[in-house]
Design a protein around this motif. Sequence first.
Motif, PDB file in Angstrom:
ATOM      1  N   ARG A 187      74.636  36.430  33.234  1.00 33.19           N
ATOM      2  CA  ARG A 187      73.830  35.616  32.307  1.00 33.19           C
ATOM      3  C   ARG A 187      73.734  34.173  32.805  1.00 33.19           C
ATOM      4  N   ARG A 188      74.813  33.664  33.343  1.00 32.97           N
ATOM      5  CA  ARG A 188      74.794  32.302  33.893  1.00 32.97           C
ATOM      6  C   ARG A 188      73.794  32.197  35.047  1.00 32.97           C
ATOM      7  N   ILE A 189      73.728  33.258  35.832  1.00 35.75           N
ATOM      8  CA  ILE A 189      72.779  33.259  36.955  1.00 35.75           C
ATOM      9  C   ILE A 189      71.345  33.192  36.433  1.00 35.75           C
ATOM     10  N   LEU A 190      71.072  33.951  35.376  1.00 37.33           N
ATOM     11  CA  LEU A 190      69.705  33.988  34.844  1.00 37.33           C
ATOM     12  C   LEU A 190      69.297  32.670  34.193  1.00 37.33           C
ATOM     13  N   VAL A 191      70.256  31.888  33.751  1.00 36.07           N
ATOM     14  CA  VAL A 191      69.939  30.545  33.244  1.00 36.07           C
ATOM     15  C   VAL A 191      69.402  29.683  34.387  1.00 36.07           C
ATOM     16  N   ILE A 192      69.945  29.889  35.572  1.00 37.82           N
ATOM     17  CA  ILE A 192      69.531  29.121  36.754  1.00 37.82           C
ATOM     18  C   ILE A 192      68.283  29.731  37.387  1.00 37.82           C
ATOM     19  N   ASN A 193      68.249  31.040  37.451  1.00 30.34           N
ATOM     20  CA  ASN A 193      67.109  31.746  38.060  1.00 30.34           C
ATOM     21  C   ASN A 193      66.804  32.976  37.224  1.00 30.34           C
ATOM     22  N   ASN A 194      65.816  32.860  36.346  1.00 23.19           N
ATOM     23  CA  ASN A 194      65.546  33.973  35.427  1.00 23.19           C
ATOM     24  C   ASN A 194      64.806  35.136  36.083  1.00 23.19           C
ATOM     25  N   TYR A 195      64.585  35.059  37.407  1.00 17.10           N
ATOM     26  CA  TYR A 195      63.979  36.164  38.137  1.00 17.10           C
ATOM     27  C   TYR A 195      64.958  36.789  39.132  1.00 17.10           C
ATOM     28  N   ASP A 196      66.246  36.611  38.884  1.00 12.13           N
ATOM     29  CA  ASP A 196      67.232  37.194  39.792  1.00 12.13           C
ATOM     30  C   ASP A 196      67.348  38.701  39.510  1.00 12.13           C
ATOM     31  N   TYR A 197      66.872  39.480  40.442  1.00 13.09           N
ATOM     32  CA  TYR A 197      66.788  40.933  40.237  1.00 13.09           C
ATOM     33  C   TYR A 197      68.162  41.561  39.997  1.00 13.09           C
ATOM     34  N   SER A 229      68.454  46.219  26.486  1.00 12.19           N
ATOM     35  CA  SER A 229      68.193  47.077  27.641  1.00 12.19           C
ATOM     36  C   SER A 229      66.743  46.951  28.088  1.00 12.19           C
ATOM     37  N   GLN A 230      65.841  47.031  27.137  1.00 14.63           N
ATOM     38  CA  GLN A 230      64.416  46.944  27.477  1.00 14.63           C
ATOM     39  C   GLN A 230      64.067  45.590  28.088  1.00 14.63           C
ATOM     40  N   THR A 231      64.578  44.529  27.482  1.00 13.10           N
ATOM     41  CA  THR A 231      64.267  43.186  27.985  1.00 13.10           C
ATOM     42  C   THR A 231      64.623  43.050  29.453  1.00 13.10           C
ATOM     43  N   TYR A 232      65.862  43.388  29.798  1.00 14.70           N
ATOM     44  CA  TYR A 232      66.329  43.192  31.176  1.00 14.70           C
ATOM     45  C   TYR A 232      65.721  44.219  32.132  1.00 14.70           C
ATOM     46  N   LEU A 233      65.609  45.460  31.685  1.00 10.50           N
ATOM     47  CA  LEU A 233      65.101  46.498  32.590  1.00 10.50           C
ATOM     48  C   LEU A 233      63.619  46.329  32.887  1.00 10.50           C
ATOM     49  N   TYR A 234      62.827  45.935  31.875  1.00  9.16           N
ATOM     50  CA  TYR A 234      61.402  45.707  32.138  1.00  9.16           C
ATOM     51  C   TYR A 234      61.208  44.543  33.113  1.00  9.16           C
ATOM     52  N   GLU A 235      62.011  43.500  32.939  1.00  4.58           N
ATOM     53  CA  GLU A 235      61.924  42.366  33.880  1.00  4.58           C
ATOM     54  C   GLU A 235      62.283  42.816  35.287  1.00  4.58           C
ATOM     55  N   ASN A 238      59.465  45.015  36.737  1.00  9.07           N
ATOM     56  CA  ASN A 238      58.290  44.224  37.138  1.00  9.07           C
ATOM     57  C   ASN A 238      58.505  43.547  38.491  1.00  9.07           C
ATOM     58  N   LEU A 239      59.749  43.199  38.771  1.00  8.43           N
ATOM     59  CA  LEU A 239      60.056  42.570  40.055  1.00  8.43           C
ATOM     60  C   LEU A 239      60.132  43.598  41.173  1.00  8.43           C
ATOM     61  N   TYR A 240      60.731  44.738  40.869  1.00  8.26           N
ATOM     62  CA  TYR A 240      60.975  45.737  41.919  1.00  8.26           C
ATOM     63  C   TYR A 240      61.017  47.121  41.271  1.00  8.26           C
ATOM     64  N   PRO A 241      59.872  47.772  41.157  1.00  8.99           N
ATOM     65  CA  PRO A 241      59.815  49.062  40.472  1.00  8.99           C
ATOM     66  C   PRO A 241      60.473  50.174  41.283  1.00  8.99           C
ATOM     67  N   THR A 242      61.576  50.695  40.773  1.00  4.71           N
ATOM     68  CA  THR A 242      62.283  51.784  41.450  1.00  4.71           C
ATOM     69  C   THR A 242      62.365  52.987  40.521  1.00  4.71           C
ATOM     70  N   PRO A 243      62.506  54.186  41.079  1.00  2.19           N
ATOM     71  CA  PRO A 243      62.651  55.386  40.238  1.00  2.19           C
ATOM     72  C   PRO A 243      63.866  55.293  39.301  1.00  2.19           C
ATOM     73  N   TYR A 244      64.938  54.674  39.789  1.00  2.00           N
ATOM     74  CA  TYR A 244      66.144  54.586  38.949  1.00  2.00           C
ATOM     75  C   TYR A 244      65.862  53.773  37.682  1.00  2.00           C
ATOM     76  N   VAL A 245      65.255  52.609  37.839  1.00  2.00           N
ATOM     77  CA  VAL A 245      64.966  51.768  36.675  1.00  2.00           C
ATOM     78  C   VAL A 245      63.955  52.455  35.761  1.00  2.00           C
ATOM     79  N   ALA A 246      62.974  53.113  36.343  1.00  2.00           N
ATOM     80  CA  ALA A 246      61.975  53.828  35.542  1.00  2.00           C
ATOM     81  C   ALA A 246      62.634  54.916  34.698  1.00  2.00           C
ATOM     82  N   GLU A 247      63.547  55.653  35.302  1.00  4.99           N
ATOM     83  CA  GLU A 247      64.248  56.718  34.572  1.00  4.99           C
ATOM     84  C   GLU A 247      65.120  56.145  33.462  1.00  4.99           C
ATOM     85  N   LEU A 248      65.804  55.050  33.757  1.00  4.06           N
ATOM     86  CA  LEU A 248      66.666  54.419  32.745  1.00  4.06           C
ATOM     87  C   LEU A 248      65.838  53.905  31.568  1.00  4.06           C
ATOM     88  N   LEU A 249      64.714  53.299  31.888  1.00  3.69           N
ATOM     89  CA  LEU A 249      63.813  52.830  30.826  1.00  3.69           C
ATOM     90  C   LEU A 249      63.298  53.996  29.983  1.00  3.69           C
TER      91      LEU A 249
END
Length: 260
Positions: A187-197, A229-235, A238-249
Amino acid sequence: MKHIILIFTAALLAVIPLSASQPDSYETRKIRAERYFKYKEWRSALAMYLLMLDERPQEVEPYYKAIVAGAMTNDSTTQIDMLSRTQQCGISLDSLFNGVRSVSFSIGEAGAYNNFLLLVKSNQPWLKRNINIYLLEYYDFRNDAPNTIAIANELLAQTPSNTQYMKKIAKAYINIGNLSKAMEYYRRILVINNYDYDSLLALGNYYAMQLLHSGSDTTLSPNDLIALSQTYLYEAYNLYPTPYVAELLSQVNEALKNRQ
């Protein structure tokens, strides 16, 4: 006293020819030094490396091998002396430390590298930050979570926005099973860079697993877990669409559908 003994040993070794046909030269001394080193005759190896350095002080290899030999005989004075001599010769820290690391690992004595770094950190405190960077790399490689966390926090005290140090701390907490603490750093990382995959994926996965595994220990409601879960996984998707993230979503969305 140790230096006097080494000088005497070096002088004695220098007058013993390797063979009748080979003159005493830098190359023959190197052969002797390597032989002594191979058979763990550390003091003899160290004495020979000192002779080699007297002849060619710009050569890097004898310094780091002398340091390892010194480490194996608990000779901290010689190790620091070798470091000082490389500094006087303008030899880079990278070449010296990487050499000590490579040799220590190759003989199965990784602790010699670690101890040398700690010795330098203690004796030359102005190098503390540089040494901590080497220590962090070493502890992270060794999956030494407590030391990784301690050193990375020392570095963060000087550069509080360095997300790479935060990631190493998060990984260390995961390794010891403290997932909630690891998520704090993501979470601290995302405060600095909210696009950190990496951080988005880690947090999305963390909340999804709590949602999908009913035995998870959490104070959050299922609806909160779905939303997070949806908030972080959709972000992340959107940055890097992988089958794993798609399945989790898909599983998270199915859980939402079942609650409606």
